[in-house]
Every structure is written in C-alpha cells, then in structure tokens.
Design an enzyme around this catalytic site. Structure first.
Site, PDB file in Angstrom:
ATOM      1  N   CYS A  56      16.810  30.873  13.887  1.00 19.60           N
ATOM      2  CA  CYS A  56      17.019  31.782  12.762  1.00 19.60           C
ATOM      3  C   CYS A  56      18.405  31.569  12.183  1.00 19.60           C
ATOM      4  CB  CYS A  56      16.843  33.243  13.183  1.00 19.60           C
ATOM      5  SG  CYS A  56      18.172  33.850  14.234  1.00 19.60           S
ATOM      6  N   CYS A  59      21.479  31.894  14.396  1.00 18.79           N
ATOM      7  CA  CYS A  59      21.782  30.710  15.215  1.00 18.79           C
ATOM      8  C   CYS A  59      22.671  29.745  14.451  1.00 18.79           C
ATOM      9  CB  CYS A  59      20.491  30.002  15.625  1.00 18.79           C
ATOM     10  SG  CYS A  59      19.301  31.007  16.531  1.00 18.79           S
ATOM     11  N   ASP A 512      29.262   8.536 -21.327  1.00 16.48           N
ATOM     12  CA  ASP A 512      29.900   7.256 -21.605  1.00 16.48           C
ATOM     13  C   ASP A 512      28.958   6.457 -22.498  1.00 16.48           C
ATOM     14  OD1 ASP A 512      31.756   5.034 -21.205  1.00 16.48           O
ATOM     15  OD2 ASP A 512      30.128   4.157 -20.033  1.00 16.48           O
ATOM     16  N   ASP A 713      28.573   4.965 -15.516  1.00 21.18           N
ATOM     17  CA  ASP A 713      27.918   3.935 -14.725  1.00 21.18           C
ATOM     18  C   ASP A 713      28.307   3.967 -13.255  1.00 21.18           C
ATOM     19  OD1 ASP A 713      30.457   2.899 -14.659  1.00 21.18           O
ATOM     20  OD2 ASP A 713      30.026   1.163 -15.909  1.00 21.18           O
TER      21      ASP A 713
END
Length: 827
Positions: A56, A59, A512, A713
């Site tokens: 859960c 934990c 770009d 890029d």
C-alpha cells in the site's frame, strides 16, 4: 462515571499515547539510525532498485522517507505500482548496495538488478511474476468468498438463537442497511428453506464457524498478518496493520463469545460472534486485490507489447549457411537475413537489399518507411515488402527497443510533484487511523445508551477496515503508467510524471526551425524553365545534377539526390570548376553548363531578364534559387530549400486551437524565417539567434510568466531544451537518449507535440480526479464508520460493508486511470 468506564477511558488514552510514541517517536529514531555505507570513490549516479513486499501507499511512503533521510541520497521516489525505488545518490557518500541495505532495514525485500539481464528480460520476468501473483490472489479470493457466504448462512441461526436467548433483538446493536435486510428478509427465507439448519445446536455451528475462520485467516489472509507483524517490528504501520488489527479484534471478540458466552449473557448482552464479518472482510479485500492486480497488469500493457515485438529467433549467415538461432545468440557483426512479413530481430545496418518497414509500434508512424543499403533498421519492426541483409550492431540492452523499455520503466517510476501531498498523508495515515479507532471505541463505550461495549467494538473495527491508504498511493502512479504506455504507442516517450505535469501547464511552445518545423535537409522545390528554351525539364535536371554531383556543397547534394529520386540519368563531367561565392561550371556531353548566381552568369554574357522576377519570387519565399545556363543561353531557374514538414501547418493550427502561443526560433535569416513561418502559420518569429540566444529567449519568456515548452532536435538545441519548463526532442526512433529533453518525439512529426500536451492535460485531469476520490473516500467514509450519522439518522456501517467500500476505493482509482488508454490523441 463508573469505575469500568473510567478504566476503559484511561486505557484508551494510554493506547493513543503509546501509538504516537511507537509509530512517530520510535519510528523517527529508527529512520535516523538507518544504515549507510562508508564513503567510496564512486561518482554521483542513479539506480533503480526492485522492492518486494509493498502492499500500500504507507509502505512506499515509509521506504521513500527513509531513503530521503539517508546521507548521500539526493532524491528518492518509490513507486507502488512498478515495485521500484528510483534513487539519485552521491557516490562519495553511499553506493547502490548500501541503499539496498537501507531498504531491507525498513522490513522490505530489495535486490540490485543483475547487469547481464537486459531490460527486455527484466520486463518478461516482472510480467511473469505479476501474472503468478494475480492468479494466486484470484484463487484465494474465490475460495474465501465461497467460504464467507457459507459462513454467513451458518451465522444466521446462531444470531437468531442468541437474540431469542438474551431477549435482545439483533443483539441490541443498531444495524446497517445490509444487516437489517439480512435479518428482515434473509433470515426468514433461510429458515423456511433450510429448517434443519435451525435445529442444529448453535454451539456446533459456532465451532464450525471458528474452524472455518481460522483456516481462512491462516491461508487466504496469511499475508495480511505476516506483513502487519513485519511492519510492527520496524515501527511502521500500513494497510495490512488496519486489516490485521480489525479482523484480529473481531476474531478475538468472537472467540471469547464462543468459549465464555456467560460473560455476555450475565450483562444482558447476546454473545454474538463476528466470524462471518472476518470471513467477508478477508474475502472482499482479496476480491478488491484481485481486480487491482488485474488492473495493474493492464497499466503495463504497452510495455508488454514492446517486449513482444522482439522475435525469439534470428536467421543469420555463418560460414556460408543460413542458421536459425535464438536472438540472444546473435553477435555483433553477424549478417542477418529478413524476408517479407518477418520482424527485424535486432538492430543493424542494411548491407544489401531494400524494403519498406512498418515502424508504427516504435514511432507511431502508420505509413511504412523505405529502407535501403546503409540505412539503419530497428529490432521489432516489421518488414513489409522486399528481402534484405543487415549487419547486427546494437544488441541486448544497447538496442533501441531495450532503451525504450528502460526509459518507460524509469518514467513510470518517477514521481510527479502532485503526488507529494498524497505521500505526506500516507506517511502518517495508518497511525492516525489507529488512534481514531481507539477514540471511536472510547466515545461509543462512554456515550452509547445500550450495549455500549458491542457498539464501541463494532464501530472501532469498522473504522479500521474502511480506511484505505492504497487509493491515495495508486492515484498518481497508475495514471502515469497508463499515460506513459499510451504515449509510447503514439511515438511519444515522456520521462516521468513530473514531465507530464509540467507539460499540462505549458502555454507557450517554442519551435526550432531546422529539423522541427522543416524536414531538416535541402530539397529541390522548383525547376522553372525559360519560356521558349529548347531543353526539357528532364534534360536540364540531368545536366545540372551531373555537374553538381562533382560538388561537395549541400545544395549540390540535394540536386543530385532529387535527380536520383526522379530516375533522371547522370553523366560524368568532362570539365568542372567551382567558383567561390558564385556557383559551378563545367562541360557535360559537350554542353557548357553554368549553375549559380546572377554574377556568374552575367560575367558569361547571359541575359537574365526573362527569369529575374521568377528568381526574386522564389528568394522571397525563403528558397535558395540559382540560374541555369546551357551553352551560355539562359535555360531555367532551380530552387532548393528545406521544406516544412507535411504536417507542420496542421500541427501549428492545432496547437493554436489548444490556446497555446507558438514561437519559431532559428539561426537563419529573417527573410527565410518569415517565409517558413508564413507557410507554417506561425505568427511570432525570432531569427538569427545562436544556441545561447535561444536559451536567452526561453528565459525571457519565462520571466514574463510564460510556461515554455521547447521543441528541437535534442543536440544543437540541448541548452534551450534544458532551460525550458519542458524540453521535447525530435527523434527518428534512434536518438532516444536525449538527456536534455523531458520528452522524446520518436516519429519526428510536429503533431506529436500537440499529442504530448493533450495527453499531459488529460493525465493531470485524471490524477486530480483520482486524488479527489481517494481523499474524499476517507474523509467521508471514516466519520460515517465512526458513527457520526447515528445521532440524526440511526445509520451505522458494519465491518462487512466497510471492507467492500475499501476494496472498491482502490479498484475505482485504478479503473479511472485506465480510461487514459482510450484517449484519442490525433485530431
């Protein structure tokens, strides 16, 4: 106040104080004392550590809290869904093995990944383990649910007998709607249908119920109690603690009522038992775990799909013979043969043949891509038409497919900032619920008008059972996992929940130009013949391409490539001269060919007036236009440009419809930039900027309050990608390790930017819905379980209904996240 009431009150206060000390103060000391390694010379790094035993959010929150407090740990994220801890650390203070010991010190299992096991093999093993766990919990859920139904049937005669004996209807305890219905409808119907059942001695039925409950607790519910005990030993508490305490208290109470019924009868109470409640709690929680495990498996469906892409065998050429070998035995440098309809087994470079490959699962591009000698092929793609041979290059974890799987797993393990609130609450949730259960018991015991002990006990158990930290822990990672898989199917790799959350808030997109808005390579766009020239377009292109093939200029390469694509023949120049700043000239097939600017042709006495307007028009459109003269007679104008991508204009329009401001940055000239921007539909252009200038532009927009997504890029634009709120690197399916980017757009289309933002916005909506319902469930459910509605409505919840509600809460969160898989990204 009676003496026994005072004892109960003081005992409750003492228990609350002990809970605070045990889980907060002692637990804090245990965290501070977490083991660390001795300093080493290792550099800073990042490691993913598989963790076992988490059930859960409490934990994962505990492990994460301990890791974050460990010296040398810079950042830690523990994902309940993937079962992994992602830890960034300083190698001067700690190392991966020491971090494993830290996790083990919290009571959970941890092992470092074996370096010889690839990401693909790891995913296969994880899927197998997940499938086995699902089958196990499903079996336990089915058996325990059948036993719980049988236990309820056996309990009805027992409760009826106790009520008659004590003269207290229903045991003197107010019942929830389900229990009222069972007493009003189910009990008379069962007595009429099975009269012999009501003639059996209740003590015999009690012993049978006791045996059934003990068996189910020991088999089906074993994990709840072992995990709770382990957490208790480490000063922790989780969902298993709530289940173990709740069902354990109900079982203990029932056992006392079974072996010592006179204690209850002497006080005017029916010695009712809660065996059927214990059975149903275990069964319903296991049913919820079954649906949850199944849904978790569906969240990683995209990863399994990627793993399944890799063929099990490859056909290699060794010693002149074709051999089918397991893909694990393919070696770098092997020649691999692929026939039509087969999948490419590993990454490599084509050495002979050509074909069209379907790369849709990796890039999201639906159309096959032409590949020929010298081109790279990716393992897992489908060969559609021709046969070819290629040389194996990147194998195992170095392959593109393995890198994608690893990137997706890392992304699914990364924590989104929005999860921090859930993490903070989960860390203290269970101890707080335990304290609330004690307060509920004390309040009912002191204030209930009748049967105070039984009312107090039932309310406290219900509070323990209905509380659910799992829903909070699953709210964010399930959505991130499904979104990551959905994005991968569309050719979008998002590096974690943080990137998704930031992408959802983008209001400005910077593009770009080269390689993003445009194709990224020069292409012949126009060939305009002079009116009245005796030469055909094919003849002109053949002569120009033959001349330019002797040049190393990019424009010449573009013209030669265009001629090859058109099937136009080329010839070897007899003479060739490159004139710097003007163009090229030469002799081909006895024809004097000149290609260049006006100065070159004017010096040769060529009249340019017939095509001056044409050249000016092409130049104003951002194209590099050149005159062509054959035997000193003007023949044509040829133009070369980096054209915009086919989807660029539509993608920009889509981004603008989404309310985004689109800006184009480029180092190109203002005229060329404006021409490209007009064609793509972009209003704002910043031209003539170097990489540093792009970073400054990003910062300027951020300073003005904009949330910026930068698309480039992934190489030249790396500084700007890193500076932006979200960096998106355009790729072709091979450059997937762009460290500067938060998102890798594998199919290289501008439309993938809109897909990313749309997916991010939808994911954030789902996460907010999940958190709302997870928090709301507990905020509403726990007070109702405690009895806040009883004074006005007389409504109380039974532990059975509480367990059903708890199971439903987790399942609903996971199911809501799975809706992301149905999101339609393309317009």
């Amino acid at each position: 106040m009676h003496a026994d009431e005072l004892i109960v009150l003081l005992g409750g206060v003492a228990l609350i104080l002990w809970l605070v000390w045990y889980f907060f103060l002692a637990g804090r000391a245990a965290v501070v004392a977490a083991p660390t390694s001795s300093p080493t010379s290792m550099p800073a790094g990042k490691v993913a550590i598989p963790v076992t035993g988490m059930t859960c959010a409490a934990c994962s929150a505990r492990i994460q809290r301990v890791l974050e407090k460990t010296p040398g740990v810079q950042d830690a994220s523990v994902n309940l869904m993937s079962g992994e801890a992602m830890v960034a650390f300083d190698g001067e203070q700690t190392d991966p093995q020491a971090l494993v010991e830290v996790i083990r010190g919290t009571g959970y299992g941890a092992e470092l990944r074996r370096p010889e096991v690839s990401s693909l093999d790891e995913q296969v093993a994880q899927d197998a383990a997940q499938g086995a766990a699902y089958r196990t919990v499903r079996q336990k859920a089915v058996v325990s649910l059948v036993v719980a139904l049988l236990g309820m049937l056996l309990s009805m005669p027992v409760m009826a007998a106790h009520a008659r004996h004590a003269g207290i209807a229903g045991g003197g305890v107010a019942l929830d709607p389900f229990m009222q219905w069972s007493h009003r409808v189910l009990d008379p119907a069962l007595a009429a249908a099975l009269p012999w059942l009501y003639r059996i001695d209740p003590s015999v039925l009690l012993l049978l119920l006791l045996a059934m409950t003990m068996a189910m607790m020991a088999w089906a519910g074993r994990e709840f109690y072992t995990q709770a005990w382990r957490a208790f030993r480490h000063h922790a508490a989780d969902m298993n603690t709530l289940i173990a305490v709740g069902t354990g208290a109900a079982f203990g109470y029932s056992l006392l009522a079974t072996v010592w019924p006179g204690f209850f009868v002497s006080r005017g109470l029916a010695p009712d038992v809660y065996y059927e409640a214990v059975l149903f709690i275990v069964a319903l929680i296991l049913v919820g775990n079954t649906f949850e495990a199944r849904a978790k498996g569906q969240t990683s469906r995209a990863l399994r799909g990627l793993v399944d892409l890799q063929p099990r065998e490859a056909r290699v050429l060794r010693d002149g013979a074709e051999l089918d070998v397991p893909v694990e035995q393919v070696m770098t440098g092997d020649l691999v043969l692929v026939r039509p309809g087969e999948r490419v087994p590993v990454d490599g470079i084509i050495v002979s043949g050509r074909s069209a490959l379907d790369e849709s699962m990796l890039t999201g591009e639906s159309l096959p891509v032409e590949r020929s000698t010298g081109d790279r092929v990716i393992g897992g793609t489908i060969n559609r038409t021709g046969a070819f041979r290629f040389e194996a290059t990147d194998l195992g974890d170095a392959s593109v497919l393995a890198q994608i799987v690893r990137l997706m797993r890392d992304a699914q393990g990364a924590r989104a900032p929005i999860q921090r609130l859930a993490d903070r609450i989960s860390a203290i949730f269970v101890p707080v619920v335990l304290a609330l259960a004690v307060v509920t018991f004390v309040a009912w015991y002191l204030l209930a008008p009748t049967a105070s002990g039984m009312r107090a006990f039932a309310a406290a158990v219900t509070v323990l059972i209905i509380a659910c930290p799992c829903a909070m822990g699953l709210a964010v990672p399930t959505a991130v996992m499904v979104a990551s898989g959905k994005g991968a199917q569309a050719g979008v790799l998002v590096k974690g929940g943080g990137a998704l959350e930031r992408a959802a808030g983008i209001d400005t997109v910077i593009l770009d130009k080269t390689g993003t808005v445009t194709v990224g390579r020069p292409t012949v766009t126009d060939l305009v013949l002079r009116e009245g020239t005796p030469h055909s377009a094919e003849r002109v292109l053949s002569l120009v391409a033959s001349l330019e093939s002797a040049s190393e200029h990019p424009l010449g390469e573009a013209i030669a490539a265009h001629a090859d694509g058109e099937g136009v023949p080329r010839h070897e120049p007899t003479e060739f001269e490159s004139i710097t700043g003007r163009g090229v000239a030469g002799l081909i097939d006895g024809v004097r060919v000149r290609v260049g600017n006006a100065r070159l042709l004017t010096e040769a006495g060529v009249d340019l007036r017939p095509l001056e307007e044409t050249l000016a028009r092409l130049a104003s459109a951002g194209r590099t236009a050149m005159y062509v003269a054959l035997d000193d007679d003007l023949a044509a104008v040829i133009a070369v440009a980096d054209p915009i991508k086919p989807d660029a204009a539509a993608a920009v329009a889509r981004l603008q419809r989404m309310g985004l401001t689109v800006v184009m940055l480029t180092g190109d000239t203002e005229a060329t930039a404006q021409a490209i921007a007009r064609e793509a539909g972009i209003d704002r252009v910043v031209a003539g900027v170097e990489p540093e200038g792009k970073v400054m532009e990003v910062r300027r927009l951020q300073a003005s309050g904009a949330s910026v997504g930068m698309v480039g890029d992934g190489i030249n634009d790396a500084p700007a990608l890193a500076q932006a709120d979200v960096g998106m690197a355009m790729g072709t399916g091979t450059d997937i390790a762009a460290e500067a980017a938060d998102v890798v757009l594998m199919r290289g289309e501008l439309g993938a930017v809109a897909d990313t933002i749309q997916l991010a916005r939808r994911t954030l909506t789902i996460i907010r819905q999940n958190l709302f319902w997870a928090f709301g469930y507990n905020v509403i459910g726990i007070p109702i379980a405690a009895g806040v509605l009883y004074p006005t409505t007389g409504l109380l919840l039974s532990p059975i209904l509480a367990s059903a509600a708890m199971a439903f809460s987790s399942v609903s969160v996971v199911s809501n996240s799975l809706r992301l898989a149905q999101v339609r990204l393309r317009p």
